[in-house]
Design an enzyme around this catalytic site. Structure first.
Site, mmCIF file in Angstrom:
data_model
loop_
_atom_site.group_PDB
_atom_site.id
_atom_site.type_symbol
_atom_site.label_atom_id
_atom_site.label_comp_id
_atom_site.label_asym_id
_atom_site.label_seq_id
_atom_site.Cartn_x
_atom_site.Cartn_y
_atom_site.Cartn_z
ATOM 1 N N ILE A 8 0.853 -1.183 0.000
ATOM 2 C CA ILE A 8 0.000 0.000 0.000
ATOM 3 C C ILE A 8 0.888 1.231 0.000
ATOM 4 C CG2 ILE A 8 -1.721 1.316 1.287
ATOM 5 C CD1 ILE A 8 -2.710 -1.329 2.453
ATOM 6 N N PRO A 187 4.953 8.293 0.929
ATOM 7 C CA PRO A 187 5.214 7.559 -0.315
ATOM 8 C C PRO A 187 6.625 6.959 -0.359
ATOM 9 C CG PRO A 187 4.164 9.675 -0.769
ATOM 10 C CD PRO A 187 4.558 9.687 0.678
ATOM 11 N N SER A 188 6.756 5.897 -1.163
ATOM 12 C CA SER A 188 8.042 5.232 -1.415
ATOM 13 C C SER A 188 8.669 4.656 -0.149
ATOM 14 C CB SER A 188 9.031 6.193 -2.095
ATOM 15 O OG SER A 188 8.480 6.705 -3.299
ATOM 16 N N ARG A 189 7.861 4.411 0.856
ATOM 17 C CA ARG A 189 8.335 3.885 2.141
ATOM 18 C C ARG A 189 9.291 4.836 2.860
ATOM 19 N NH1 ARG A 189 4.460 1.209 1.414
ATOM 20 N NH2 ARG A 189 4.236 -1.047 1.693
ATOM 21 N N LEU A 190 9.300 6.103 2.469
ATOM 22 C CA LEU A 190 10.120 7.107 3.151
ATOM 23 C C LEU A 190 9.267 7.792 4.216
ATOM 24 C CD1 LEU A 190 12.084 8.578 0.114
ATOM 25 C CD2 LEU A 190 12.850 6.905 1.809
#
Length: 211
Positions: A8, A187-190
């Site tokens: 997700i 977003p982007s796992r950041l």
């Protein structure tokens, strides 16, 4: 779909260390109010992690019942978590509010609240919950489901709301935090991670952690 394919993308909000409140419990209360307004299911559900005598971690979901200078919850003192807290007074709490893409992690020392506080909360509970606390030898092996139902029925015949009292082996705990981390999905796992650490002076140090 494979489990490893589940993904997700988080993008609802952000969290900045220059914008959070100076005191972590104030920040928590703000986020908790927002979770309630967002109708997060069981917003007060939290994972309580304790340590067993063999050194292994032990975790379960319990319900937060108050926030003052710490986080308050209730249980049977003779349960597994009660015994573990008696032997190892430090524990961790984890809140996850997926609707807001948020997580809160807490570490701190746990102690029993006063008997007056426990009495007040116990007497505010529904009668069925009061009976349940009396009927269950929590965490102990029982022969079958019928055993606990028989205990419940027996107590219902013997007691009413005017005569029931809090059992001595049931009551509340308060976890006083020494570390609190607020996590906001990005977003982007950041992800945004803001950590509060209590210093020896009593002040709180605020740091951003790498995601």
């Amino acid at each position: 779909m494979k489990i490893s394919d589940i993904r997700i993308e988080y993008s609802l909000q952000s969290l900045d260390e220059n914008e959070v409140m100076a005191y972590p419990l104030d920040q928590f209360k703000t986020w908790f109010d927002e979770a309630l307004k967002a109708r997060v299911m069981e917003a007060n559900a939290m994972t309580l992690s304790t340590v067993r005598n063999d050194g292994l971690p032990n975790a379960r979901i319990v319900l937060l019942k108050g926030v003052d200078q710490g986080f308050i919850f209730f249980t049977n003192y003779s349960s597994a978590k009660g015994r573990e807290l008696n032997d190892h007074s430090y524990a961790a709490l984890t809140f996850f509010w997926p609707e807001l893409e948020r997580q809160v992690r807490v570490i701190g020392k746990v102690s029993k609240i006063t008997s007056v506080e426990s009495d007040e909360y116990f007497l505010s509970r529904p009668f069925s919950s009061q009976i349940g606390a009396l009927a269950s030898p929590q965490s102990s092996p029982i022969p079958n489901r019928q055993f606990i139902e028989d205990q419940e029925n027996k107590l219902r015949e013997e007691l009413d709301q005017n005569s029931i009292k809090r059992p001595e082996n049931w009551g509340g705990y308060r976890l006083i935090p020494s570390e609190v981390e607020f996590w906001q999905g990005r977003p982007s796992r950041l992800h945004d991670r803001i950590l509060y650490t209590k210093e020896t002076t009593g002040n709180w140090k605020i740091q951003r952690l790498a995601p």
